[in-house]
Scaffold this motif. Structure first.
Motif, PDB file in Angstrom:
ATOM      1  N   GLU A 235      26.863  67.076  46.611  1.00 41.59           N
ATOM      2  CA  GLU A 235      27.979  67.968  46.970  1.00 41.59           C
ATOM      3  C   GLU A 235      29.071  67.197  47.718  1.00 41.59           C
ATOM      4  OE1 GLU A 235      28.470  70.790  45.842  1.00 41.59           O
ATOM      5  OE2 GLU A 235      26.690  72.051  45.709  1.00 41.59           O
TER       6      GLU A 235
ATOM      7  N   ASN B 133      32.936  66.382  46.413  1.00 42.39           N
ATOM      8  CA  ASN B 133      34.125  66.732  47.192  1.00 42.39           C
ATOM      9  C   ASN B 133      35.063  65.539  47.331  1.00 42.39           C
ATOM     10  OD1 ASN B 133      33.441  69.375  47.465  1.00 42.39           O
ATOM     11  ND2 ASN B 133      32.790  69.237  49.595  1.00 42.39           N
TER      12      ASN B 133
ATOM     13  N   GLY C 104      29.872  74.292  48.154  1.00 41.90           N
ATOM     14  CA  GLY C 104      29.387  72.925  48.328  1.00 41.90           C
ATOM     15  C   GLY C 104      29.052  72.587  49.771  1.00 41.90           C
TER      16      GLY C 104
HETATM   17 MG   LIG Z   1      32.559  71.159  46.808  1.00 43.01          MG
END
Ligand SMILES: [Mg+2]
Ligand SMILES: Nc1ncnc2c1ncn2[C@@H]1O[C@H](COP(=O)(O)OP(=O)(O)OP(=O)(O)O)[C@@H](O)[C@H]1O
Lengths: 113, 143
Positions: free
Chosen positions: B49, B53, B111
């Motif tokens: 996650e 990002n 996330g």
């Molecule tokens: Mg994310």
């Protein structure tokens, strides 16, 4: 229940070569969002999705999902299939829309929770 | 479990083909070290996650991992737009992902909450317009 039984009962088309269809199926989860699957799907479930992008493979592998089933005859991108083979992720497709596929899976006894 | 290990992976913004390979490599490192599989899964999910990002929202970054008998520590540091309001970013469902990112299945705003749920210690700091640093620790029980 194992993957082979789902393939036989619902005429699913298996897309990954050498897929292990003896794998158990503990239930199912429907989503087109990767982080939703990561947060809420459970190990051994089949993942029903419209997504075909490469990143679905990582999510399925991280969660130890049994297989990814694409609906509406969606087909993975070539790189998605290749990554899936490398990571032992099984990908299948069906011409059914998600609603009908999930109904049939439910009839076969599969649940989410 | 073998004693300790340390390493770095480089992350490139918008590289969606390489995306997930850093957390995938970290997963294999932990497996090879004999970390229990449930712990490997938590670490791999959190790393994935964070990696995504950085790839989605930043220009470039690094993922550094440090494993000892006591813990797994992972630091993901990126250069990019940064996060203006961390509390808002941590809210489940909040996302600034543009449409083309949503089409790939990202942007549910889950996330960061997923990372928090899977780790024992979580730190997120950012300078708006400069970049973001996310650090997490997962404790390893001594057996
Ligand atoms: Mg994310
Ligand atoms: N490294 C980062 N740099 C800049 N902004 C970030 C970074 N990480 C998160 N954000 C911001 O925080 C928001 C929430 O992040 P989070 O990972 O929870 O959800 P998402 O990435 O939008 O969707 P999902 O993770 O569910 O696919 C993002 O939409 C983005 O605005």
């Amino acid at each position: 229940m194992i993957l082979q039984q789902l393939v036989d009962s619902l005429s699913l088309e298996v897309l990954t070569e050498g897929a292990d269809l003896m794998r158990g199926v503990s239930g199912g989860y429907v989503s087109d969002m990767i982080s939703d699957v990561i947060g809420n799907a459970r190990e051994g479930q089949v993942w029903i999705t419209f997504q075909v992008h490469l990143n679905i493979v990582a999510a399925a592998s991280l969660k130890g999902l049994s297989a990814i089933i694409m609906v509406n005859n969606r087909r993975p991108l070539p790189e998605t299939l290749q990554r899936a083979s490398e990571e032992n992720v099984v990908i299948m497709t069906t011409s059914l829309p998600a609603f009908d596929l999930v109904g049939l899976l439910y009839d076969l006894g599969l649940r989410c929770r | 479990m073998t004693s300790s290990s340390e390493g770095t992976f480089f992350l490139t913004g918008k590289d969606f083909v390489k995306a997930g390979t850093a957390s995938g490599s970290l997963k294999r490192v932990l497996e090879d070290m004999g970390v229990p599989s449930a712990v490997v899964r938590r670490a791999a999910i959190a790393a994935f996650e964070a990696e995504m990002n950085t790839i989605i929202y930043a220009v470039a970054g690094i993922m550094h991992y440090y494993v000892t008998a006591e813990m797994i520590k992972v630091v993901i540091q990126d250069m990019g737009q940064g996060i203006e309001n961390i509390e808002l970013a941590m809210t489940e469902g909040y996302s600034t992902a543009p449409d083309y990112i949503r089409e790939m299945g990202f942007g549910s705003g889950m996330g960061l909450p997923n990372i928090k749920k899977n780790v024992d210690k979580f730190m997120l700091s950012s300078v708006s317009g400069e970049g973001t640093t996310l650090e997490f620790i997962i404790n390893l029980e001594k057996t």
